[in-house]
Design a protein around this motif. Sequence first.
Motif, mmCIF file in Angstrom:
data_model
loop_
_atom_site.group_PDB
_atom_site.id
_atom_site.type_symbol
_atom_site.label_atom_id
_atom_site.label_comp_id
_atom_site.label_asym_id
_atom_site.label_seq_id
_atom_site.Cartn_x
_atom_site.Cartn_y
_atom_site.Cartn_z
ATOM 1 N N ASP A 1 9.468 -12.126 -3.359
ATOM 2 C CA ASP A 1 9.952 -10.763 -3.166
ATOM 3 C C ASP A 1 9.233 -9.782 -4.081
ATOM 4 O O ASP A 1 8.959 -8.649 -3.692
ATOM 5 N N ASP A 2 8.973 -10.210 -5.320
ATOM 6 C CA ASP A 2 8.370 -9.276 -6.267
ATOM 7 C C ASP A 2 6.844 -9.437 -6.370
ATOM 8 O O ASP A 2 6.228 -8.824 -7.219
ATOM 9 N N ASP A 3 6.280 -10.252 -5.522
ATOM 10 C CA ASP A 3 4.808 -10.362 -5.479
ATOM 11 C C ASP A 3 4.399 -10.790 -4.077
ATOM 12 O O ASP A 3 4.455 -11.962 -3.718
ATOM 13 N N LEU A 4 3.994 -9.784 -3.276
ATOM 14 C CA LEU A 4 3.711 -10.051 -1.866
ATOM 15 C C LEU A 4 2.242 -10.378 -1.590
ATOM 16 O O LEU A 4 1.848 -10.538 -0.436
ATOM 17 N N SER A 5 1.457 -10.515 -2.665
ATOM 18 C CA SER A 5 0.036 -10.758 -2.402
ATOM 19 C C SER A 5 -0.132 -12.132 -1.754
ATOM 20 O O SER A 5 0.351 -13.139 -2.266
ATOM 21 N N GLY A 6 -0.780 -12.114 -0.573
ATOM 22 C CA GLY A 6 -0.980 -13.354 0.181
ATOM 23 C C GLY A 6 0.295 -13.915 0.791
ATOM 24 O O GLY A 6 0.341 -15.079 1.185
ATOM 25 N N ALA A 7 1.336 -13.104 0.902
ATOM 26 C CA ALA A 7 2.617 -13.617 1.392
ATOM 27 C C ALA A 7 2.603 -13.830 2.906
ATOM 28 O O ALA A 7 1.880 -13.157 3.640
ATOM 29 N N ILE A 8 3.395 -14.766 3.315
ATOM 30 C CA ILE A 8 3.614 -15.055 4.743
ATOM 31 C C ILE A 8 5.118 -14.989 4.997
ATOM 32 O O ILE A 8 5.911 -15.578 4.262
ATOM 33 N N VAL A 9 5.498 -14.257 6.055
ATOM 34 C CA VAL A 9 6.918 -14.193 6.405
ATOM 35 C C VAL A 9 7.135 -14.887 7.741
ATOM 36 O O VAL A 9 6.328 -14.751 8.667
ATOM 37 N N LEU B 1 4.511 -5.635 7.821
ATOM 38 C CA LEU B 1 4.609 -4.870 6.582
ATOM 39 C C LEU B 1 6.067 -4.892 6.152
ATOM 40 O O LEU B 1 6.969 -4.622 6.967
ATOM 41 N N ARG B 2 6.296 -5.225 4.898
ATOM 42 C CA ARG B 2 7.684 -5.152 4.436
ATOM 43 C C ARG B 2 8.088 -3.677 4.384
ATOM 44 O O ARG B 2 7.300 -2.816 3.988
ATOM 45 N N ILE B 3 9.311 -3.374 4.763
ATOM 46 C CA ILE B 3 9.751 -1.981 4.823
ATOM 47 C C ILE B 3 11.201 -1.874 4.371
ATOM 48 O O ILE B 3 11.991 -2.795 4.577
ATOM 49 N N MET B 4 11.500 -0.765 3.725
ATOM 50 C CA MET B 4 12.867 -0.539 3.250
ATOM 51 C C MET B 4 13.566 0.482 4.150
ATOM 52 O O MET B 4 12.909 1.311 4.784
ATOM 53 N N THR B 5 14.897 0.447 4.160
ATOM 54 C CA THR B 5 15.674 1.395 4.947
ATOM 55 C C THR B 5 15.244 2.820 4.607
ATOM 56 O O THR B 5 15.146 3.178 3.433
ATOM 57 N N GLY B 6 14.984 3.605 5.628
ATOM 58 C CA GLY B 6 14.630 5.003 5.421
ATOM 59 C C GLY B 6 13.149 5.238 5.227
ATOM 60 O O GLY B 6 12.705 6.387 5.237
ATOM 61 N N ALA B 7 12.367 4.177 5.049
ATOM 62 C CA ALA B 7 10.934 4.354 4.829
ATOM 63 C C ALA B 7 10.239 4.616 6.169
ATOM 64 O O ALA B 7 10.706 4.185 7.221
ATOM 65 N N PRO B 8 9.108 5.359 6.126
ATOM 66 C CA PRO B 8 8.399 5.676 7.373
ATOM 67 C C PRO B 8 7.849 4.425 8.053
ATOM 68 O O PRO B 8 7.237 3.576 7.401
ATOM 69 N N SER C 1 21.761 -2.470 -1.237
ATOM 70 C CA SER C 1 21.694 -3.459 -0.159
ATOM 71 C C SER C 1 20.777 -4.605 -0.576
ATOM 72 O O SER C 1 20.533 -4.814 -1.765
ATOM 73 N N ARG C 2 20.271 -5.355 0.394
ATOM 74 C CA ARG C 2 19.605 -6.606 0.063
ATOM 75 C C ARG C 2 18.094 -6.466 -0.069
ATOM 76 O O ARG C 2 17.403 -7.443 -0.278
ATOM 77 N N GLY C 3 17.569 -5.261 0.105
ATOM 78 C CA GLY C 3 16.122 -5.078 0.027
ATOM 79 C C GLY C 3 15.611 -5.178 -1.395
ATOM 80 O O GLY C 3 16.345 -5.499 -2.335
ATOM 81 N N ALA C 4 14.321 -4.892 -1.560
ATOM 82 C CA ALA C 4 13.761 -4.730 -2.896
ATOM 83 C C ALA C 4 14.094 -3.318 -3.354
ATOM 84 O O ALA C 4 14.638 -2.524 -2.604
ATOM 85 N N TYR C 5 13.802 -2.954 -4.586
ATOM 86 C CA TYR C 5 14.004 -1.599 -5.107
ATOM 87 C C TYR C 5 15.458 -1.154 -5.001
ATOM 88 O O TYR C 5 15.748 -0.008 -4.718
ATOM 89 N N GLU C 6 16.402 -2.069 -5.160
ATOM 90 C CA GLU C 6 17.813 -1.696 -5.036
ATOM 91 C C GLU C 6 18.304 -1.368 -6.432
ATOM 92 O O GLU C 6 18.901 -2.185 -7.127
ATOM 93 N N VAL C 7 18.073 -0.131 -6.811
ATOM 94 C CA VAL C 7 18.173 0.265 -8.198
ATOM 95 C C VAL C 7 19.609 0.190 -8.735
ATOM 96 O O VAL C 7 19.848 -0.237 -9.863
#
Lengths: 410, 410
Positions: free
Chosen positions: B130-138, B102-109, A267-273
Amino acid sequence: MTGDPSARPRSVEEHAALVARMLEPLSEEPAEESVPLDHALGRVTAEEVRSQVDLPLFRNSQMDGYAVRSADVHEVPVALEVTGDIPAGHTTPVSLVAGTALRIMTGAPVPTGADTIVPVEDTELVLGRDDDLSGAIVEIRRSRRRGEYVRERGSDVRRGDVLVPARTRLAPRHLAALAAAGVESVTVRARLRVGILTSGTELIATGTPGFGQVYDANGIALAALVQEAGATVSVRASSDDDPAAFERILDDALRTSDLIITSGGISRGAYEVVREVLHPRGADVTTVAMQPGGPQATAVVGGVPVFAFPGNPVSTQVSFVVFLRDPLRAAAGLPGIPPREVTLREPVRSIPGRRQFLRGVLDGAGAAVSPASGPSSHLVAGMAKADVLIDLPEEAETLEAGSPVTVWTL
Amino acid sequence: MTGDPSARPRSVEEHAALVARMLEPLSEEPAEESVPLDHALGRVTAEEVRSQVDLPLFRNSQMDGYAVRSADVHEVPVALEVTGDIPAGHTTPVSLVAGTALRIMTGAPVPTGADTIVPVEDTELVLGRDDDLSGAIVEIRRSRRRGEYVRERGSDVRRGDVLVPARTRLAPRHLAALAAAGVESVTVRARLRVGILTSGTELIATGTPGFGQVYDANGIALAALVQEAGATVSVRASSDDDPAAFERILDDALRTSDLIITSGGISRGAYEVVREVLHPRGADVTTVAMQPGGPQATAVVGGVPVFAFPGNPVSTQVSFVVFLRDPLRAAAGLPGIPPREVTLREPVRSIPGRRQFLRGVLDGAGAAVSPASGPSSHLVAGMAKADVLIDLPEEAETLEAGSPVTVWTL
């Protein structure tokens, strides 16, 4: 990479046609193998099987009784000398002397000179005993026409006739006919070898899940679905969300598989291996206008078709049923399982713009359906309660109770 | 010995009821065994399976996106600091600070403090990558209700709920639910072990038949029928017409079988080996008013039910379908295959006083039937062409085209 995920979603029909096309070569030129008859139940013949022999192999008796000349039993009752005995399995040809009878058992070769069998029920031994026929006399009490109870050689099948057509799923009755004709092995379609790869750092196979972990349900579901569709599982493996780990199980599966199914990671998330590994290999990553099952990808890697399904357990199963089941069955030589129309028992809501596949339970007669659980794609136990998928059209918003609705048998 | 063969023939219903009664103990108190989930496809649960866990195991995200407090996304667009990342399989509990995401992926707690997931499609990273969230703003562009896209723990199944009822034939979707709940093996009905004994000096298994010899078709047909009915073959053996030889294979089969099927050797002729061996052991040898399949015998030897069918290949198969298929399926926990009514396409003649089972071919839609071959019980290749048995009532002499007629699916 075709199929930019941000583009207009693809329709279910379009994606299904693409998947079917990818499997056509495997369906049109299926691999074959020869299997012994004992292992051929349920397999599908690759070619027609012709008989190398006449069946029956020889003219034989249909009844336990007496072999006679019909001319000798025109007038009844008549007493005939019993000049011998022909049990089944009698391996020496025998001739009948006119005016006499030979006792004969069902299946035994009819003696030269005899043209009729008189069943034992229509006779009585007036001299001699069943277990000692020396000097015996039998009284024939009922006349029989010439040829009666005689099974002529080749009256079932002639040498060269088709015993079983091509593309027959071998049932017990086919095996019986093949065995009767002395066929010892049969050329059948080879089962497609399907590699099944599940992905996700959260997945565990056994043991007690730690925080954030879940049991993998997709590996076993896909393996079972593949077997039901007439294929076989070449390899089943799981990787975490590390692309190198997934690449290793993919490369391994490519060596032993005719096609590969993956679940998760597209899908469109990160970690989409799966997407990360397949994208550089030319995958078509897309969104199909359906729920569950929207994210889909296909690829051909090293000549092997790869079908990547989303990882929610319901999404995985629905994707298989909607896209892969019938093409795999076709490749196995099995008939498809076409959707059919039933009546909706209660109103349902759908999502406009996406074709929705709800899980449904049929009523006893199978003519009406109710939703079995919510629409959410994580309801794996809810799906276990279902008989069918209820197929709600893309444009539908609500369907009233009593509406006709298409269902896919699970 | 009950059932004097010279007495009035028994009806099909009477004999079927007798056979069913003999199998009732095996059906009502079936043996059970535990099998790993990987080998459970198609097996029938002996008892209901309850979940030992809640499913989902923990509160998790239904989407790839951002975990937020719904109160913080009432007014949109709104920019929130991204304080971290929760991939699926994240094994450390995380808390959300009010006013952040918090960014979260499908199925994550779902983190403590968060009550809503905003799908990634409704957001944009205005600072960070996407691959570096340090200091990120959404930036959140669409408001979501409290609880939206959050899968609550136990929302599919609660610990103690039934995952799969007793007497369920396990399909892929059941295996998926069981696997998701961490079930590793399941208690299923043990398959009945059926011994298959064919008899006849004329029978050969392989090679070139000599004069008077035929290939055994019944062993493989019965083995395949038994497997299709959910049972397993414990032993398959053949003997000639020497009673001592048959007795040896019978005694051997009795040691490893829950029931035994024999073919051949039970009619009224001489050399009827099965009758000779079973009669002293209390067999009920009878004639059933049917064609094919008239001579029938049953016995209980050392507590093991024995069903003796006539040896013509069509008679053997018809006997199995009419008398044993449904009782065996019941013992396996499988539904019966009830006969159904269709329309006869052409006139047929029958034999008054005997119920006749003709071999028939259905038309494409399955609503009409034509005879597939002659009525004779040696037409084993003719039977391979059939889809059904056409069941002509005992009293029938002729049936006109267009008549309703009962058929048994093969």
